[in-house]
Structure formats: C-alpha cells, structure tokens
Design an enzyme around this catalytic site. Structure first.
Site, PDB file in Angstrom:
ATOM      1  N   SER A 175       1.878   6.682   2.324  1.00 18.39           N
ATOM      2  CA  SER A 175       2.702   7.640   3.058  1.00 18.39           C
ATOM      3  C   SER A 175       3.874   8.137   2.218  1.00 18.39           C
ATOM      4  O   SER A 175       4.421   7.408   1.388  1.00 18.39           O
ATOM      5  CB  SER A 175       3.260   6.985   4.326  1.00 18.39           C
ATOM      6  OG  SER A 175       2.216   6.482   5.107  1.00 18.39           O
ATOM      7  N   SER A 212      -2.488   7.540  13.412  1.00 19.75           N
ATOM      8  CA  SER A 212      -2.056   7.459  14.812  1.00 19.75           C
ATOM      9  C   SER A 212      -3.237   7.670  15.760  1.00 19.75           C
ATOM     10  O   SER A 212      -4.287   8.172  15.373  1.00 19.75           O
ATOM     11  CB  SER A 212      -0.978   8.501  15.098  1.00 19.75           C
ATOM     12  OG  SER A 212      -1.562   9.780  15.214  1.00 19.75           O
ATOM     13  N   GLU A 262      -3.638   9.825  17.984  1.00 15.83           N
ATOM     14  CA  GLU A 262      -4.032  11.238  18.065  1.00 15.83           C
ATOM     15  C   GLU A 262      -4.989  11.589  16.931  1.00 15.83           C
ATOM     16  O   GLU A 262      -5.982  12.282  17.127  1.00 15.83           O
ATOM     17  CB  GLU A 262      -2.795  12.144  17.991  1.00 15.83           C
ATOM     18  CG  GLU A 262      -1.892  12.082  19.223  1.00 15.83           C
ATOM     19  CD  GLU A 262      -1.079  10.804  19.297  1.00 15.83           C
ATOM     20  OE1 GLU A 262      -0.884  10.145  18.256  1.00 15.83           O
ATOM     21  OE2 GLU A 262      -0.644  10.435  20.408  1.00 15.83           O
ATOM     22  N   GLU A 271      -8.839  -1.544   6.949  1.00 16.91           N
ATOM     23  CA  GLU A 271      -7.644  -1.880   7.706  1.00 16.91           C
ATOM     24  C   GLU A 271      -7.960  -1.826   9.203  1.00 16.91           C
ATOM     25  O   GLU A 271      -7.507  -2.630   9.989  1.00 16.91           O
ATOM     26  CB  GLU A 271      -6.523  -0.901   7.355  1.00 16.91           C
ATOM     27  CG  GLU A 271      -5.246  -1.148   8.145  1.00 16.91           C
ATOM     28  CD  GLU A 271      -4.085  -0.265   7.703  1.00 16.91           C
ATOM     29  OE1 GLU A 271      -4.255   0.519   6.745  1.00 16.91           O
ATOM     30  OE2 GLU A 271      -3.011  -0.371   8.318  1.00 16.91           O
ATOM     31  N   GLN A 295       0.848  -1.187   0.000  1.00 16.02           N
ATOM     32  CA  GLN A 295       0.000   0.000   0.000  1.00 16.02           C
ATOM     33  C   GLN A 295       0.890   1.245   0.000  1.00 16.02           C
ATOM     34  O   GLN A 295       1.550   1.526   0.999  1.00 16.02           O
ATOM     35  CB  GLN A 295      -0.874  -0.045   1.254  1.00 16.02           C
ATOM     36  CG  GLN A 295      -1.768   1.143   1.451  1.00 16.02           C
ATOM     37  CD  GLN A 295      -2.168   1.300   2.920  1.00 16.02           C
ATOM     38  OE1 GLN A 295      -1.429   0.960   3.820  1.00 16.02           O
ATOM     39  NE2 GLN A 295      -3.349   1.841   3.146  1.00 16.02           N
ATOM     40  N   GLY A 296       0.943   1.961  -1.111  1.00 13.21           N
ATOM     41  CA  GLY A 296       1.828   3.124  -1.233  1.00 13.21           C
ATOM     42  C   GLY A 296       1.087   4.424  -0.991  1.00 13.21           C
ATOM     43  O   GLY A 296       0.630   5.076  -1.941  1.00 13.21           O
TER      44      GLY A 296
END
Ligand SMILES: Cc1cc2nc3c(=O)[nH]c(=O)nc-3n(C[C@H](O)[C@H](O)[C@H](O)COP(=O)(O)OP(=O)(O)OC[C@H]3O[C@@H](n4cnc5c(N)ncnc54)[C@H](O)[C@@H]3O)c2cc1C
Lengths: 392, 393
Positions: free
Chosen positions: A138, A375, A377, A254, A135-136
C-alpha cells in the site's frame, strides 16, 4: 483445556498429530501468552514480542509451523490440509504467529517462483524467526487501487534503485525484511510493469521507517520512505515486470488462511464461558450465541473445502478467497459487537483466567477485518465481475 | 460540510441560541487536537473548556428551575447541549449536572431545594450515583446504600461522572424508607472511597464507589421511586442526544472525506457500495435523532405536568436504543470509509467508536431497552410482563 473438534473424518495420522500438538502446547505454551489476534503479536510490548518470537522459533524447530513445506526446508512434506488442521489448533489455542507475512505470503511464492538460492537463503530463516517479514504494497495514494502505485525500482547494473513511499506496513517496526511491490517499468501503468523485490530493511541505505500509532494505542504499522535505496537484482522474485500476478497469489494466500475462523470459534467459546459465569442465559442470548457458532462453523466448513481442494488439485475456485474474506470479516465485527453487548461495561475488565487478552482489544481490532487484504467492497466487485460475469 | 438533520430546526429561540452559542464556543475552544490530548491522558486539557462551560454558559444551571436560581431549561435544552458537546467530542459534566438538578428539583423537598440553590450559586459539581449497568431504572431492583445505626454501607461498580464531583446524590434505604444519602466530598473523609474504573470512553471516565461507615446526610423522599426513575430516564435521553451528536460528526466527516479521496480515478463516494453505507448510517441517524428529541419533548411535558412517566419511560428507552445503534453504525462506517487512516490514533473517529462501547451500555444496552419496551407493550395489552418474557440480567 477445551479443544477444537473438526467434525471431519480425519486419518489416524492426522488425529494423532493433533493430539500430539495439543499435548505439546499444554506443556510449552502457558495461557498468559495467549494473544487476542492470531497474527498481531508485533503490536505487543517488546518483552512479550520477544517471548513470542522465541516461542515461534521453537514451534518451527519442533516441526509445528510449516508441516506442509518440503523436508529439505524444514517441513514435514504434509498437505495444505494438514497444515490447516495444525494452524487451526494453534489459532484456537491463541498462539500468536509472528511471521504471518513470511510464512503465509512470501514462502508460498518462493516455493513456487523462487530460485534455488532464494529458497535456500530465506525459507528456513522465515520459519525460525531469524527473518521477520513485512509486506510493502500500500501507498498513501494507492490503497484499494493498488496497481496505481508509484514507488519505482529502476534497474541500474546489478541493482534496482528504489524511490517512493509505502504505508500501513504491519510488522515493519519489528521486521528485518520487506517484500516490496514496485514499478520496475517506468513507462508502464496499472498492473503491468510491477515487480516483487525482497528488501533488507536494516542493511540498505536510503530506507527510513516511521512508526504509526493506531486507535488501539499501540504502534501497529509504519510508513517507509525509500531514497535511492539499492536492492540487488538477485532479490527479484518471479519474472521482472510480472510481479502483479505473483502478488495476487500472495494476497490470495493471505485470504484463505484458516486461522481466522478457528480463532473466532475460540472467541465464541470464551464468550459463552463469560456469559455463563455471570448470569442465567436467556433465550435471546442463547440464540445470538448459537447463531455465531453456526456462522463460524459454516466458515470453517468452507475453509476445509478449500484446503482439501488445494491439497488434491493444487488449486482452488477463483472466488473462494473473496468469499472467505467477506464471511470472516463480517464475523469478526459482529462477534466483537455481541461481546460488547453481552459483557456490557465489564468488556474492558473481563478476562478469562490467566489470559493476556480481552474482548475490548478484539473490539478495537475489529474495524480492520473489513479493510485489510482488500476491503469487503473490493471483494464484492471481484466476485461479481470475475465469477458471476456481471458488468463492471 | 453538508448540513444534515431533517428535524434540525429548534423549536424555540432559546434552544437555537443555546445551540449556536455552544457551537461557536466549541469551535473556538475544542479542536480534534484537544480531544487527542485528552485521550493521551492530559487531564489539564479540559480545564479551560470546563471553566467556560461553567461560567459563560452556566451549563450546571441549565436544568435548574428559575425560582431556584437556574436557567429553567428542560430536557430539550439538555438534549441540544448534549448533541453539540457530543458532536465536538468534548468532555462535560452535563449528564451529572442534569440528573442532579432534576432529582433535587422534582423531589419537592424544601431542604433539597435549598441544596440545589447552593449547588448553582457555588458551582458545585454534582452527580447522581445510579449504577451505570442498571437497565431497570427501578429503585426497588438495584442495591441502594443501606443505612443502619452503624452508618451507611453500599457499593457501586460503575458510576458516571462521580470521580470529579463534589456532591454525590446516592439512592439509599433506611429500614422500609427510601431516600437519598448526600455525600459532600469536600467534607467526608473516611467511609467514602471513589476509584477510577476501567472503561472505554476517555471523555467520560467511570468510577467505582464504596460507602462504609457513619458518613453522609440522609434525606427521606416522598416519592422515591418516581424521582429516581425520572432522573435515570433523563440521563438516558442526555446520553442518547450526546450519541446523536457524535454520530452526526461521524456522518459529516465521512461524507466530506468520501467526496475528496480518490481511488480508481474517482472519488470513493462515487462508488455505490460505499455511498449507500454512508446514506444508511444517515437514515438510521435521522430516525434516532427525531426519536431522541421526541423523548426529550415528552420528558419536558412530564416535568410541566402534562405527560406521565409511564409514557415517557418507553420513549426514553427507544431513544437510547436507537441512538446507540445509530452511533455504532456511523462510527464503524466512518472508520471504514477512511480506510487505514480511520484506524490511526491521529484520526479522532476512534473516540466516537469507543464512546459507543460505553454510552450504549450505560443505563442498559439497546437489547435491554428493547426487552423493556416490549414488556411495556405487553402490559398495555393486558398481559403480565414477567410471565410472558424472561428478563435478562
Ligand atoms: C491494521 C492494518 C494493517 C495493514 N497492513 C498492511 C501491510 O502489512 N501491507 C500493506 O501493504 N498494506 C497494509 N494495510 C493497508 C491496507 O491494505 C489498506 O488499508 C487497504 O488496501 C485500503 O486502502 P486505503 O487504506 O488506502 O483505503 P482506500 O482505498 O482509500 O479506501 C477507503 C474506503 O473506500 C472504499 N473503496 C475504495 N475503492 C472502492 C470501490 N471501488 N468500491 C467501493 N468502495 C471502495 C474502501 O472499501 C474503503 O472503505 C494495512 C491496513 C491496516 C488497517
């Protein structure tokens, strides 16, 4: 072999299916191939990875990997709930699932948004491990703020021409294919103007893959560089410039994967066994382990609800994936810290009988659980703004 | 880099000089690249640093009394050195040196004093063989080496800093008598087996030790229990200070990075959810650091005869527990603040994370320390610890 109980009122077919699966695993899956984490077998040695790849293909052929897919693509046409029950058992048995990106992220999107040609070309190969996917998304400058990404895919006749770099791509060192999120509208900013493209990593000139070693000592992800790499237009998934919406769904899949909670249950059970084997278990330790069991079971209860909802209505509540993600990532970290505390200096050498994993490896993976897939957060912000309506 | 530490002022010139000298030297000799090389298994990397620590700073003599040829430093000086070495992720023999020096000096035994003088003069790397998993710090609750007519026999699963030592000081028992078995590894052949043990911390490899047969030199001790409990308490304080140093480096690193890395058009440190985690790590660390130096000062007072081990031991335990938690929190938060970069081998934070997994456990986990701190309070309140609480492990 201990087994995982669901505590649910299963149908006779479901109960029989799980019994059959456990008998199947008793026969075909030796404990020495058990993995520490459900979806990271690509971090293992070449030899171990090869074994797992073959075993995953076998699981698919024997109908255990994609029970909820339509029969024409090798599934059994069962519900998402059935799939979850199966995947829970696989997790509990520590069966490594190689193609998590293909099975749990790309496939649901293809089933919903893909063309007939795309489904025919890829779904079976995903299940049979003939195409291992990564999975590209980031980029070095676009992590949490994913929609600031800069990789471009500019239309040129029958192709998109891709330029830019992706990083932290798990599985890329083993994968043949990448699902790429790139900017197809060069004038756009933010979440508009992005598209999803399927990239044949091994047969596209202009793609370079550099492995990155992680703190576990193994190569766990890669950085890729694209220089005028040409991707055929028919590899666009979903509508052009609208890839963000589709990819959001990808990320949600996911997040609601049941696998984690069931694997954590196995971790606690293994930890209980280890602790009992070593010593008398005092009250404080019992309470700590009991609390872990309670937290794991709460997380499982929630995943059951989400899967039931998905099976019955085809949807789930908007904040469900974020809640699941936060609960599971806290669990992962706390569980491995408890293991370090209880096993002490033995944490590096303790192994369950015949096993291929130890709690120390789990401890080393644990920081990822707060970060990957958005994340903690970021998920707090999602729940706070989208669900509770709080000001940004 | 921000200057952190509320109680950062060293009390004496000697302490400040020691800290500054170590900082200068470590900046010059020990970079993240060196730590990485060591982590990659290059055992020659530390040789230069070790030589300089031995010759320029004479770290091995730090805790040796002046009348025995040492620097006459105390536990606070050991803590200062440990904090700086810990902050630099530098390997050293400080733990073994400090514990050996204290054990030999406080024994009150003339022969052992002579041995200590030789250790300093010849720069002999020494280590106290105390089982690293033990949380009791009590000679009567471990299994010392047994000495009989047939020789010595004993096993230790994990021992810190024994692998590259030349002199091992092993707790031993002969009949009803307790004392020391001295193992001079340059002379002992058969009967002593040291092997590397699996461990988390590359900076401090653990070893397993087996002693079997007529080997070593027996020395009876007048107050064996006090001597060993003090020695292990000192070790715990040194470990605490080293973890305080490692945590400091994590806090400095993440504060710096959070001020540089931008997402959503702002530095990530400007997001409260992240900033507060960094600050919480700092708050826990400040308290743990203060406790560590308080315990060190208490230990130093004990060595001078103005404090009692009964009061110092719980302080050492609290320091060890608090420092462990501080490092656990700081290292984990630091990895998180760095995002995926924090998970790479290239970024040295993982060394601190792994160090926590080992150091927090050596001489007892935080949980074990807390159980014993509570038992101490129960005894002070007139209760019976064993009856009131069941002891784990
Ligand atoms: C093992 C591993 C596997 C991965 N696999 C993949 C993969 O297969 N494909 C892929 O595309 N990516 C993958 N990633 C990347 C992952 O998705 C990113 O690490 C993640 O999105 C965070 O981005 P970043 O690392 O750039 O950190 P940053 O976004 O720079 O974040 C750094 C820190 O800042 C915090 N932060 C950022 N924004 C905010 C905010 N608004 N409020 C509060 N805190 C904030 C973060 O929580 C984090 O603690 C993987 C990462 C890891 C560690």
């Amino acid at each position: 072999m201990r087994s995982l109980t669901t505590g649910l009122a299963l149908t006779a077919q479901q109960a029989e299916m799980l019994d059959e699966l456990n008998r199947y695993l008793d026969e075909h899956f030796p404990p020495e191939h058990e993995g520490p984490s459900g979806s990271t077998p690509e971090w293992d040695s070449d030899e171990e990875y090869e074994w797992n790849r073959r075993f995953n293909a076998r699981l698919a052929r024997d109908g255990w990997l994609t029970v909820h897919w339509p029969e024409e693509y090798g599934g059994r046409g069962l519900t998402p709930m059935d799939n979850m029950l199966v995947r829970e058992q696989l997790s509990y048995r520590r069966v490594p699932i190689c193609n998590a990106n293909g099975l749990d992220m790309l496939a649901p999107i293809l089933l919903q948004l893909g063309t007939k040609e795309q489904k025919d070309a890829h779904l079976r190969k995903i299940a049979l491990m003939e195409e291992h996917w990564c999975q590209g998304f980031s980029e070095p400058e676009a992590g949490s703020d994913l929609t600031s990404l800069r990789t471009t895919a500019i239309r040129d006749g029958d192709h998109y021409v891709v330029n830019g770099s992706k990083i932290w791509t798990g599985h890329a060192m083993r994968a043949e294919w990448m699902i790429l999120l790139a900017r197809t509208d060069p004038e756009s900013r933010g979440s508009r103007g992005l598209s999803l493209l399927m990239v044949d990593l091994r047969n596209t000139p202009g793609v370079e893959i550099h492995p990155i070693r992680s703190m576990t000592g193994a190569v766990t992800f890669c950085q890729e560089f694209f220089t005028d790499a040409r991707v055929p237009v028919e590899n666009l998934v979903g509508p052009e410039h609208e890839g963000w919406r589709a990819s959001q769904r990808l990320l949600e899949h996911e997040r609601v994967r049941a696998a984690n909670s069931a694997l954590y249950r196995r971790d606690v059970d293994d930890l209980v066994e280890a602790v009992v084997a070593r010593d008398v278990v005092d009250r404080a330790t019992q309470a700590a382990l009991g609390h872990m069991i309670e937290r794991v079971e709460c997380a499982r209860a929630l995943t059951y609800d989400i899967a039931t909802e998905l099976s019955e209505t085809g949807r789930f509540a908007p904040h469900a994936p974020s809640v699941t993600k936060i609960l599971n990532s806290r669990l992962g970290g706390d569980l491995t810290r408890l293991a370090v505390d209880l096993l002490g200096l033995d944490v590096c050498s303790y192994r369950a009988d015949d096993a291929n994993w130890d709690f120390y490896q789990e401890f080393l993976f644990s920081p990822v659980s707060r970060l990957g897939g958005g994340s903690t957060e970021i998920h707090h912000d999602i729940i706070g703004t989208r669900y509770l309506g709080l000001e940004r | 880099m921000p200057h952190i530490a509320l109680g950062g002022e060293d009390r004496t010139d000697e302490q400040r000089d020691l800290r500054m000298e170590l900082r200068r030297l470590l900046t010059r000799l020990w970079s993240d690249d060196h730590a990485r090389e060591l982590a990659d298994g290059d055992r020659t990397t530390g040789a230069k640093l070790a030589a300089v620590l031995e010759h320029d700073i004479a770290l091995g003599a730090l805790l040796v009394p002046e009348e025995l040829g040492g620097h006459g430093g105390g536990c606070v000086e050991a803590a200062v050195a440990a904090e700086e070495l810990g902050a630099a992720s530098a390997p050293s023999r400080l733990l073994g040196d400090a514990m050996s020096a204290h054990l030999l000096a406080t024994s009150g035994d003339a022969e052992l004093h002579r041995r200590l003088r030789r250790v300093v003069e010849d720069g002999v790397p020494a280590a106290v063989v105390w089982p690293a998993q033990d949380a009791t710090w009590d000679l009567h609750q471990i299994h010392p080496v047994e000495i009989t007519g047939a020789g010595a026999s004993g096993r230790f699963r994990y021992v810190a800093e024994a692998l590259d030592a030349a002199l091992l000081l092993v707790p031993a028992r002969r009949g009803a008598e307790f004392g020391l078995l001295l193992l001079d590894l340059s002379r002992e052949g058969s009967g002593v087996e040291l092997h590397p043990a699996k461990g988390a911390d590359v900076l401090r490899p653990l070893g397993g030790l087996t002693v079997a047969g007529p080997t070593g030199e027996w020395v009876g001790l007048a107050e064996p229990q006090r001597v060993f409990t003090e020695t292990v308490a000192l070790g715990a304080i040194v470990l605490a200070a080293e973890m305080i140093g490692a945590a400091r480096s994590c806090i400095e690193r993440m504060a710096t990075y959070a001020g540089q890395r931008e997402q959503f058009g702002r530095t990530i440190g400007s997001f409260q959810a992240l900033r507060h985690q960094i600050v919480d790590a700092l708050v826990a660390w400040e308290a743990a650091r203060a406790m560590t130096y308080r315990a060190a000062a208490g230990f130093a007072a004990m060595t001078r005869g103005t404090a009692r081990i009964d009061d110092v031991e719980p302080m050492a335990r609290m320091a060890k527990a608090a420092a462990s938690d501080a490092l656990g929190e700081a290292s984990e938060t630091c990895i998180h603040v760095y995002g995926a970069i924090g998970f790479t081998w290239e970024n040295p934070v993982h060394l601190a994370f792994k160090r926590w997994a080992a150091s927090a456990q050596i001489f007892g986990s935080p949980t074990e320390q807390r159980v014993r701190v509570c038992q101490h309070a129960i005894i002070n309140a007139g209760g019976r610890a064993g009856g009131a609480l069941r002891v784990a492990g």
